[in-house]
Design a protein around this motif. Structure first.
Motif, PDB file in Angstrom:
ATOM      1  N   THR A 358       0.836  -1.212   0.000  1.00  0.00           N
ATOM      2  CA  THR A 358       0.000   0.000   0.000  1.00  0.00           C
ATOM      3  C   THR A 358       0.865   1.254   0.000  1.00  0.00           C
ATOM      4  N   GLU A 359       1.846   1.282   0.895  1.00  0.00           N
ATOM      5  CA  GLU A 359       2.716   2.455   0.993  1.00  0.00           C
ATOM      6  C   GLU A 359       3.511   2.660  -0.292  1.00  0.00           C
ATOM      7  N   ALA A 360       4.004   1.585  -0.874  1.00  0.00           N
ATOM      8  CA  ALA A 360       4.761   1.693  -2.121  1.00  0.00           C
ATOM      9  C   ALA A 360       3.875   2.188  -3.257  1.00  0.00           C
ATOM     10  N   THR A 361       2.623   1.751  -3.280  1.00  0.00           N
ATOM     11  CA  THR A 361       1.695   2.182  -4.322  1.00  0.00           C
ATOM     12  C   THR A 361       1.382   3.666  -4.193  1.00  0.00           C
ATOM     13  N   VAL A 362       1.135   4.111  -2.960  1.00  0.00           N
ATOM     14  CA  VAL A 362       0.847   5.535  -2.720  1.00  0.00           C
ATOM     15  C   VAL A 362       2.041   6.390  -3.143  1.00  0.00           C
ATOM     16  N   ALA A 363       3.245   5.954  -2.763  1.00  0.00           N
ATOM     17  CA  ALA A 363       4.450   6.707  -3.114  1.00  0.00           C
ATOM     18  C   ALA A 363       4.647   6.754  -4.623  1.00  0.00           C
ATOM     19  N   ALA A 364       4.403   5.638  -5.292  1.00  0.00           N
ATOM     20  CA  ALA A 364       4.598   5.588  -6.749  1.00  0.00           C
ATOM     21  C   ALA A 364       3.590   6.477  -7.468  1.00  0.00           C
ATOM     22  N   LEU A 365       2.327   6.450  -7.038  1.00  0.00           N
ATOM     23  CA  LEU A 365       1.289   7.246  -7.698  1.00  0.00           C
ATOM     24  C   LEU A 365       1.443   8.733  -7.417  1.00  0.00           C
ATOM     25  N   SER A 366       2.062   9.058  -6.278  1.00  0.00           N
ATOM     26  CA  SER A 366       2.248  10.479  -5.954  1.00  0.00           C
ATOM     27  C   SER A 366       3.188  11.164  -6.938  1.00  0.00           C
ATOM     28  N   LYS A 367       3.974  10.388  -7.645  1.00  0.00           N
ATOM     29  CA  LYS A 367       4.910  10.943  -8.623  1.00  0.00           C
ATOM     30  C   LYS A 367       4.295  11.070 -10.017  1.00  0.00           C
ATOM     31  N   ILE A 368       3.061  10.640 -10.172  1.00  0.00           N
ATOM     32  CA  ILE A 368       2.389  10.730 -11.462  1.00  0.00           C
ATOM     33  C   ILE A 368       1.836  12.147 -11.626  1.00  0.00           C
ATOM     34  N   PRO A 369       2.251  12.898 -12.649  1.00  0.00           N
ATOM     35  CA  PRO A 369       1.724  14.261 -12.841  1.00  0.00           C
ATOM     36  C   PRO A 369       0.256  14.237 -13.264  1.00  0.00           C
ATOM     37  N   LEU A 370      -0.556  15.037 -12.564  1.00  0.00           N
ATOM     38  CA  LEU A 370      -1.977  15.175 -12.900  1.00  0.00           C
ATOM     39  C   LEU A 370      -2.174  16.578 -13.477  1.00  0.00           C
ATOM     40  N   ARG A 439      -9.074  21.220 -26.687  1.00  0.00           N
ATOM     41  CA  ARG A 439      -9.169  20.804 -25.279  1.00  0.00           C
ATOM     42  C   ARG A 439      -9.578  19.333 -25.169  1.00  0.00           C
ATOM     43  N   ARG A 440     -10.531  18.927 -25.993  1.00  0.00           N
ATOM     44  CA  ARG A 440     -10.986  17.534 -25.952  1.00  0.00           C
ATOM     45  C   ARG A 440      -9.848  16.583 -26.339  1.00  0.00           C
ATOM     46  N   THR A 441      -9.118  16.950 -27.395  1.00  0.00           N
ATOM     47  CA  THR A 441      -7.994  16.111 -27.832  1.00  0.00           C
ATOM     48  C   THR A 441      -6.941  16.019 -26.730  1.00  0.00           C
ATOM     49  N   LEU A 442      -6.633  17.167 -26.148  1.00  0.00           N
ATOM     50  CA  LEU A 442      -5.643  17.185 -25.073  1.00  0.00           C
ATOM     51  C   LEU A 442      -6.153  16.425 -23.853  1.00  0.00           C
ATOM     52  N   ALA A 443      -7.449  16.533 -23.579  1.00  0.00           N
ATOM     53  CA  ALA A 443      -8.031  15.839 -22.426  1.00  0.00           C
ATOM     54  C   ALA A 443      -7.888  14.325 -22.592  1.00  0.00           C
ATOM     55  N   ARG A 444      -8.177  13.838 -23.802  1.00  0.00           N
ATOM     56  CA  ARG A 444      -8.035  12.397 -24.050  1.00  0.00           C
ATOM     57  C   ARG A 444      -6.578  11.960 -23.892  1.00  0.00           C
ATOM     58  N   ARG A 445      -5.660  12.798 -24.402  1.00  0.00           N
ATOM     59  CA  ARG A 445      -4.251  12.454 -24.317  1.00  0.00           C
ATOM     60  C   ARG A 445      -3.783  12.431 -22.863  1.00  0.00           C
ATOM     61  N   ARG A 446      -4.188  13.438 -22.116  1.00  0.00           N
ATOM     62  CA  ARG A 446      -3.782  13.482 -20.707  1.00  0.00           C
ATOM     63  C   ARG A 446      -4.395  12.316 -19.915  1.00  0.00           C
ATOM     64  N   GLU A 447      -5.601  11.976 -20.238  1.00  0.00           N
ATOM     65  CA  GLU A 447      -6.271  10.854 -19.559  1.00  0.00           C
ATOM     66  C   GLU A 447      -5.522   9.553 -19.829  1.00  0.00           C
ATOM     67  N   GLN A 448      -5.140   9.345 -21.081  1.00  0.00           N
ATOM     68  CA  GLN A 448      -4.388   8.141 -21.428  1.00  0.00           C
ATOM     69  C   GLN A 448      -3.006   8.142 -20.788  1.00  0.00           C
ATOM     70  N   GLN A 449      -2.395   9.321 -20.698  1.00  0.00           N
ATOM     71  CA  GLN A 449      -1.086   9.409 -20.062  1.00  0.00           C
ATOM     72  C   GLN A 449      -1.159   9.035 -18.590  1.00  0.00           C
ATOM     73  N   VAL A 450      -2.186   9.530 -17.917  1.00  0.00           N
ATOM     74  CA  VAL A 450      -2.348   9.196 -16.497  1.00  0.00           C
ATOM     75  C   VAL A 450      -2.585   7.695 -16.336  1.00  0.00           C
ATOM     76  N   LEU A 451      -3.429   7.130 -17.213  1.00  0.00           N
ATOM     77  CA  LEU A 451      -3.682   5.689 -17.140  1.00  0.00           C
ATOM     78  C   LEU A 451      -2.391   4.900 -17.365  1.00  0.00           C
ATOM     79  N   ALA A 452      -1.637   5.262 -18.407  1.00  0.00           N
ATOM     80  CA  ALA A 452      -0.413   4.531 -18.721  1.00  0.00           C
ATOM     81  C   ALA A 452       0.638   4.711 -17.633  1.00  0.00           C
TER      82      ALA A 452
END
Length: 528
Positions: A358-370, A439-452
């Protein structure tokens, strides 16, 4: 050191490395048995295999001591009522250099005798190097007697079980010893003593029945012969058999090899060969589970919405503890399904605890840019749209006022203002639509980036917290199995086969004979 000795020592080292590598993952009882076997083999090899240790073992009344005296041609072992109720071994050595070996076997000095061929009237040279032991009764009411038997049996090179026609099917012999001797057939002989008490017509069936019982015990190829210590019937054949054992010189080595083979088999039983496991599939399954537990898809969707709308502050929440614990439990169950209890327990200890995951997952996700910022190109376009809209509004107002006569504008000018207003408004609409699409195109790209990025971060956690320790343990499991397999005897030595003289050397092939009658009237049979 001979090549045969070197091979046995190498196998012993492989077996010891396997036990050391497995460590406390093995069943303690199994580890203790294997280490005892390693110790016994090392001691036997240290003493060399120039002597052949043969032990006469059997139950009360089987006539071991009488047979010992007849084989040694000495009246040394106590017989019948003269036999003391002690747990002492009697030994006869056809060698002046067997002292160290007899010390190792813990034979009391006063219970030893040496046959010196130069002083004997009989020619005993064919048995040179033989050490013959008369063991206490294995079925004695005295526990100390059986303790001596149990201690010495693993140390001898050739074991001669002496049974009598009345008790050859005794359960104490079969369940207590023979059934536990699978793999040592090449170092074992069964002698039916007191054959003179059995009618000639029944002797063949007696041997066949003994052979059947041995087969039921899981022993194949054990040589069965008949003898009478009282009349000497079959004695020449027995001595001939012992001469074969001495001449081969590989009997001692075969016994050592048999012990290594049994110890290796015991170890392999703790390490199954088929451990179905695919790391990539296991990681993929748990990444899916942990991604759901962290709400990765929802957060990625929030980022996309914020980019489209221009507002919002999405963030990750800690994964659900129950979901993490379930993921870890599922992982261990899948990876450890084919492992023995000790290895499964080690796997559970190697994989990170649920809290650590759990702690490792939280730490890893905290580094994901939103990143919720809009597209940089949208700003000038948006400004241009507002300017165009303003121009359009002004032009439209002028056109309306001119057409109403409020302003003194010519018809041409009114028309021009109307056209400018229409074009400006249309341009503003186009600009606004372009901004929305960007904005829609960028939104889809950012959404996929966060998922990946999120899945990549979770995958790294799964690999480090669960995958790597699991793979390390399974690699060790495989190495232990390979070492245990290399310690096993790849070319088992065939058992002795009776009075026919065999070639000497370490790679002997024993011939197989059928039932026959010996020169002195006894019946002998080698099992197929």
């Amino acid at each position: 050191m001979t090549s045969h000795d070197a091979q046995l020592r190498a196998r012993t080292e492989d077996l010891e490395r396997a036990v050391d590598l497995a460590g406390d993952r093995l069943d303690p009882a199994v580890a203790a048995q294997v280490r005892d076997a390693i110790g016994g083999v090392r001691e036997r090899l240290a003493l060399g295999v120039d002597h052949t240790v043969v032990a006469l073992a059997g139950g009360t009344g089987s006539g071991k001591s009488s047979l010992f005296n007849r084989v040694s041609r000495l009246d040394f072992a106590d017989v019948g009522v003269k036999r003391p109720t002690t747990a002492r071994i009697t030994a006869c050595a056809w060698s002046d250099e067997a002292t160290a070996l007899l010390d190792w076997l813990e034979v009391d000095a006063e219970r030893r005798i040496t046959r010196d061929g130069m002083l004997d009237a009989d020619d005993e040279s064919a048995l040179g190097g033989l050490v013959l032991l008369d063991l206490p009764d294995h079925d004695s009411i005295e526990p100390a007697h059986r303790a001596v038997v149990d201690r010495v049996l693993p140390l001898v090179d050739l074991l001669v079980w002496v049974v009598d026609p009345q008790k050859y099917a005794d359960d104490a012999l079969h369940s207590g010893y023979l059934q536990k001797s699978a793999g040592l057939e090449g170092s074992m002989v069964v002698v039916l003593n007191q054959i003179d008490t059995v009618p000639e017509s029944r002797r063949a069936s007696l041997v066949e029945d003994m052979d059947r019982l041995l087969t039921e015990d899981g022993l194949t190829g054990v040589y069965v012969t008949t003898v009478s210590a009282r009349t000497g019937e079959g004695l020449d054949e027995l001595r001939d058999l012992l001469e074969q054992a001495v001449a081969r010189r590989s009997v001692a080595a075969s016994r050592v090899a048999g012990e290594l083979d049994r110890a290796g088999a015991l170890l392999l039983a703790e390490i199954p060969g088929d451990v179905p496991w695919t790391m990539s599939a296991a990681v993929e399954a748990e990444v899916d589970g942990l991604a759901a537990a962290t709400g990765l898809a929802a957060v990625a969707g929030q980022v996309g919405a914020a980019v489209r709308n221009g507002y919002g502050r999405p963030e990750f929440s800690p994964p659900q503890p129950d979901a993490v614990a379930l993921s870890r439990s599922r992982w261990i169950e899948r990876a450890g399904r084919a492992l023995r209890p000790g290895w499964r327990l080690a796997l559970d200890g190697a994989v990170a605890p649920a809290k650590g995951i759990t702690e490792a997952t939280v730490a890893a996700l905290s580094k994901i840019p939103l990143d919720t910022r809009g597209p940089a190109s949208a700003r000038p376009t948006r400004r241009a749209a507002w300017v165009a809209l303003a121009v359009g509004v002004v032009a439209g107002v002028l056109a309306v006022l001119g057409s109403l006569g409020v302003l003194d504008l010519s018809g041409v000018l009114v028309t021009v203002c109307a056209v400018v207003a229409a074009v400006a408004v249309l341009g503003a609409v186009v600009c606004f639509l372009a901004v929305v699409q960007v904005r829609r195109t960028l939104a889809r790209r950012r959404e996929q980036q966060v998922l990946a990025s999120g899945r990549g971060a979770i995958e790294r956690v799964v690999q480090e917290a669960m995958g790597r320790p699991t793979q390390d343990l399974l690699d060790t499991h495989r190495q232990v199995r390979e070492l245990a397999q290399s310690a096993r005897d790849q070319t088992p030595v065939a058992p002795l086969t009776g009075p026919l003289r065999l070639p000497t050397g370490p790679d002997l092939e024993a011939s197989s004979t059928g039932e026959r009658t010996t020169s002195d009237g006894g019946t002998a049979r080698s099992a197929p």
